[in-house]
Design a protein around this motif. Sequence first.
Motif, PDB file in Angstrom:
ATOM      1  N   ALA A 209       0.878  -1.389   0.042  1.00  0.00           N
ATOM      2  CA  ALA A 209      -0.021   0.042  -0.048  1.00  0.00           C
ATOM      3  C   ALA A 209       0.882   1.391  -0.088  1.00  0.00           C
ATOM      4  N   THR A 210       0.300   2.225  -0.532  1.00  0.00           N
ATOM      5  CA  THR A 210       1.046   3.552  -0.689  1.00  0.00           C
ATOM      6  C   THR A 210      -0.065   4.600  -0.833  1.00  0.00           C
ATOM      7  N   ALA A 211       0.245   5.585  -0.063  1.00  0.00           N
ATOM      8  CA  ALA A 211      -0.727   6.863  -0.110  1.00  0.00           C
ATOM      9  C   ALA A 211       0.164   8.250   0.028  1.00  0.00           C
ATOM     10  N   TRP A 212      -0.242   9.195  -0.642  1.00  0.00           N
ATOM     11  CA  TRP A 212       0.461  10.570  -0.709  1.00  0.00           C
ATOM     12  C   TRP A 212      -0.127  11.417   0.356  1.00  0.00           C
ATOM     13  N   SER A 213       0.329  12.328   1.040  1.00  0.00           N
ATOM     14  CA  SER A 213      -0.226  13.179   1.897  1.00  0.00           C
ATOM     15  C   SER A 213      -0.897  14.183   1.242  1.00  0.00           C
ATOM     16  N   PRO A 214      -2.176  14.357   1.723  1.00  0.00           N
ATOM     17  CA  PRO A 214      -3.264  15.413   0.991  1.00  0.00           C
ATOM     18  C   PRO A 214      -2.832  16.775   1.201  1.00  0.00           C
ATOM     19  N   THR A 215      -1.779  17.062   2.036  1.00  0.00           N
ATOM     20  CA  THR A 215      -1.423  18.534   2.228  1.00  0.00           C
ATOM     21  C   THR A 215       0.032  18.969   1.958  1.00  0.00           C
ATOM     22  N   ARG A 216       0.921  17.715   1.875  1.00  0.00           N
ATOM     23  CA  ARG A 216       2.309  17.973   1.589  1.00  0.00           C
ATOM     24  C   ARG A 216       2.598  17.230   0.219  1.00  0.00           C
ATOM     25  N   ASP A 217       3.165  17.994  -0.850  1.00  0.00           N
ATOM     26  CA  ASP A 217       3.098  16.965  -1.895  1.00  0.00           C
ATOM     27  C   ASP A 217       4.306  16.173  -1.868  1.00  0.00           C
ATOM     28  N   HIS A 218       5.379  16.368  -1.066  1.00  0.00           N
ATOM     29  CA  HIS A 218       6.535  15.459  -1.067  1.00  0.00           C
ATOM     30  C   HIS A 218       6.620  14.396  -0.190  1.00  0.00           C
ATOM     31  N   VAL A 219       5.268  14.171   0.718  1.00  0.00           N
ATOM     32  CA  VAL A 219       5.459  13.253   1.793  1.00  0.00           C
ATOM     33  C   VAL A 219       4.489  11.958   1.353  1.00  0.00           C
ATOM     34  N   LEU A 220       5.037  10.854   1.398  1.00  0.00           N
ATOM     35  CA  LEU A 220       4.467   9.712   1.092  1.00  0.00           C
ATOM     36  C   LEU A 220       4.218   8.631   2.345  1.00  0.00           C
ATOM     37  N   ALA A 221       3.308   7.853   2.329  1.00  0.00           N
ATOM     38  CA  ALA A 221       3.259   6.658   3.460  1.00  0.00           C
ATOM     39  C   ALA A 221       3.258   5.683   2.595  1.00  0.00           C
ATOM     40  N   SER A 222       3.715   4.288   3.177  1.00  0.00           N
ATOM     41  CA  SER A 222       3.863   2.970   2.615  1.00  0.00           C
ATOM     42  C   SER A 222       3.631   2.117   3.637  1.00  0.00           C
ATOM     43  N   GLY A 223       3.084   0.749   3.220  1.00  0.00           N
ATOM     44  CA  GLY A 223       2.927  -0.330   4.227  1.00  0.00           C
ATOM     45  C   GLY A 223       3.207  -1.666   3.431  1.00  0.00           C
ATOM     46  N   ALA A 224       3.705  -2.432   4.229  1.00  0.00           N
ATOM     47  CA  ALA A 224       4.236  -3.767   3.622  1.00  0.00           C
ATOM     48  C   ALA A 224       4.064  -5.076   4.378  1.00  0.00           C
ATOM     49  N   THR A 225       4.426  -6.011   3.866  1.00  0.00           N
ATOM     50  CA  THR A 225       4.249  -7.319   4.424  1.00  0.00           C
ATOM     51  C   THR A 225       5.010  -7.704   5.817  1.00  0.00           C
ATOM     52  N   ASP A 226       5.944  -6.698   5.889  1.00  0.00           N
ATOM     53  CA  ASP A 226       6.784  -7.049   7.381  1.00  0.00           C
ATOM     54  C   ASP A 226       6.111  -6.343   8.238  1.00  0.00           C
ATOM     55  N   GLY A 227       4.630  -5.655   8.239  1.00  0.00           N
ATOM     56  CA  GLY A 227       4.228  -5.180   9.260  1.00  0.00           C
ATOM     57  C   GLY A 227       4.444  -3.582   9.280  1.00  0.00           C
ATOM     58  N   SER A 228       5.289  -2.995   8.781  1.00  0.00           N
ATOM     59  CA  SER A 228       5.898  -1.595   9.132  1.00  0.00           C
ATOM     60  C   SER A 228       5.086  -0.851   8.080  1.00  0.00           C
ATOM     61  N   VAL A 229       5.112   0.492   8.525  1.00  0.00           N
ATOM     62  CA  VAL A 229       4.480   1.492   7.904  1.00  0.00           C
ATOM     63  C   VAL A 229       5.622   2.839   7.913  1.00  0.00           C
ATOM     64  N   ARG A 230       5.825   3.121   6.645  1.00  0.00           N
ATOM     65  CA  ARG A 230       7.140   4.076   6.566  1.00  0.00           C
ATOM     66  C   ARG A 230       6.602   5.359   5.887  1.00  0.00           C
ATOM     67  N   PHE A 231       7.306   6.528   6.504  1.00  0.00           N
ATOM     68  CA  PHE A 231       6.955   7.823   5.760  1.00  0.00           C
ATOM     69  C   PHE A 231       8.304   8.271   4.974  1.00  0.00           C
ATOM     70  N   TRP A 232       8.021   8.693   3.722  1.00  0.00           N
ATOM     71  CA  TRP A 232       9.091   9.325   3.108  1.00  0.00           C
ATOM     72  C   TRP A 232       9.011  10.817   2.612  1.00  0.00           C
ATOM     73  N   ASP A 233      10.223  11.260   2.402  1.00  0.00           N
ATOM     74  CA  ASP A 233      10.310  12.807   1.715  1.00  0.00           C
ATOM     75  C   ASP A 233      10.866  12.586   0.433  1.00  0.00           C
ATOM     76  N   ILE A 234      10.309  12.609  -0.493  1.00  0.00           N
ATOM     77  CA  ILE A 234      10.992  12.202  -1.859  1.00  0.00           C
ATOM     78  C   ILE A 234      11.865  13.378  -2.210  1.00  0.00           C
ATOM     79  N   ARG A 235      12.074  14.515  -1.551  1.00  0.00           N
ATOM     80  CA  ARG A 235      12.961  15.515  -1.927  1.00  0.00           C
ATOM     81  C   ARG A 235      14.426  15.068  -1.431  1.00  0.00           C
ATOM     82  N   ARG A 236      14.519  14.304  -0.315  1.00  0.00           N
ATOM     83  CA  ARG A 236      15.842  14.114   0.368  1.00  0.00           C
ATOM     84  C   ARG A 236      16.641  12.926  -0.122  1.00  0.00           C
TER      85      ARG A 236
END
Length: 473
Positions: A209-236
């Motif tokens: 699963a992936t989902a972009w923040s509705p207020t910050r165009d560079h922030v993304l969240a993702s979920g995986a089979t390892d049970g983790s949910v991570r946040f990303w800043d695609i500018r960095r």
Amino acid sequence: MSTAHLLARSVGIVSPDHVLRNTTTRLIYALQPTPITFSYRASSKDEPNETIPAHISGVNALTIDKFEGRYLLSGGADSSIAIWDLENPISSVTSQDATPNNRYLPLSSVRKTSEEHKLGITQICFYPFDSLAFLTSSYDHTVKIYSSETLQPSASFDLDSVVYNIALSPIADHLLVACATQHQAVRLIDLRSGANTHSLPGHAGAVLATAWSPTRDHVLASGATDGSVRFWDIRRSSAELGVLDLEDTVGILGRHSSSSSSFQHSARPQAKAHRGAVNGLLWTEDAHYLITCGHDSRIRVWDTDTGANTLVNFGPMVRNASGLAPCIPVLPPARFMPAGGEVIFFPNGGGEILGFELFEGRLVRRLRRMAGGERDAGAAAVAGASSSKTPRRNVADRVTALAWRAHDVEMYSSHADGSIAVWKPRTEEDAEADEEEEQERAERDEEGRKRKRDVLEDIYLDLTRKKVTFGGV
């Protein structure tokens, strides 16, 4: 709307916004199934009542355009695609008592061909700024861009692995598509350049699963089979911002400062958000909260300012423990609900949809269709939260996706049996109005039958009173 609310609004005690929220909240709590059906073709003359599902092999994905709220896209398990005009149903008489049944036929559709997806659709979504184009992902490892007018693909991207989910930012102009695939890294596709830009490594299992923040165009969240949910800043260069931890109820991600709109790193990079695969992510409209769904049959609500688990308990009825397909809930528009009173609808295991108060976890609606695919809105197809009956689990009727219609209080669901269901409000006033209409119809029918009897009786009396003479020879 009650007389008290109208009076309060007329004298200025409450605002129009308050009246709107009160009315729409009441309607959302009154959602019920309707007799509307979706068919990929019209019924034959020989069998006008035959059931023809929207997609023969099942529906995997569903979305509605957010501009007009008029066009619905559906993707099938057989790679078929259809687009529907929600403002133009076809009325047809389907029963002996001449009760009209609204049926939708597709504006256009694509059956499985060698030129399109070779395997089932996994996700479908409109282009973020223009409903004239949409994207699809598939088990055949590809992401495709289509024209909404012709349903012909204009571009295709082969990611060399199953694509479970795709996400487009609702506000960004970078036109990056975040792809959740069998790889342990989030894949990004640039629609502007037509190339895979880069990957975001960090998960220890397939990304679901992936989902972009509705207020910050560079922030993304993702979920995986390892049970983790991570946040990303695609500018960095080191894109990862932090990891959610189900044991963190205080928030160790830290609040972002005025000089930076990004999170601080978590102290536990191997933390888990769920004790099972994460296959559903959803941001609230203000991006203050992230909702996650996992194979541990849990729904969790997270404070995105701090990363804290808010510990909302949705109870033991949640079912989400089979398959790697997306399981994404829906939130009615925030303007429809009072602050803090938001409701979330979750596609539960089997053929039911559960409605919960988002921040309290209380079950408020339990929606399901009748067994056998019946679509009688007046039948007992909906059980309230207080119902003690347990619905029969029907694998074919499993809810595969939900979509909310923009500008309306309407929800749509797709099912593994190939059907698409429509959920609309039915209040007590609606039921009373229907009863009054039915009573008036019965009275009119009785009056018509009485007139016919009077006419026949007059004819009979005229015949019996007529003087009959016999002429002699």
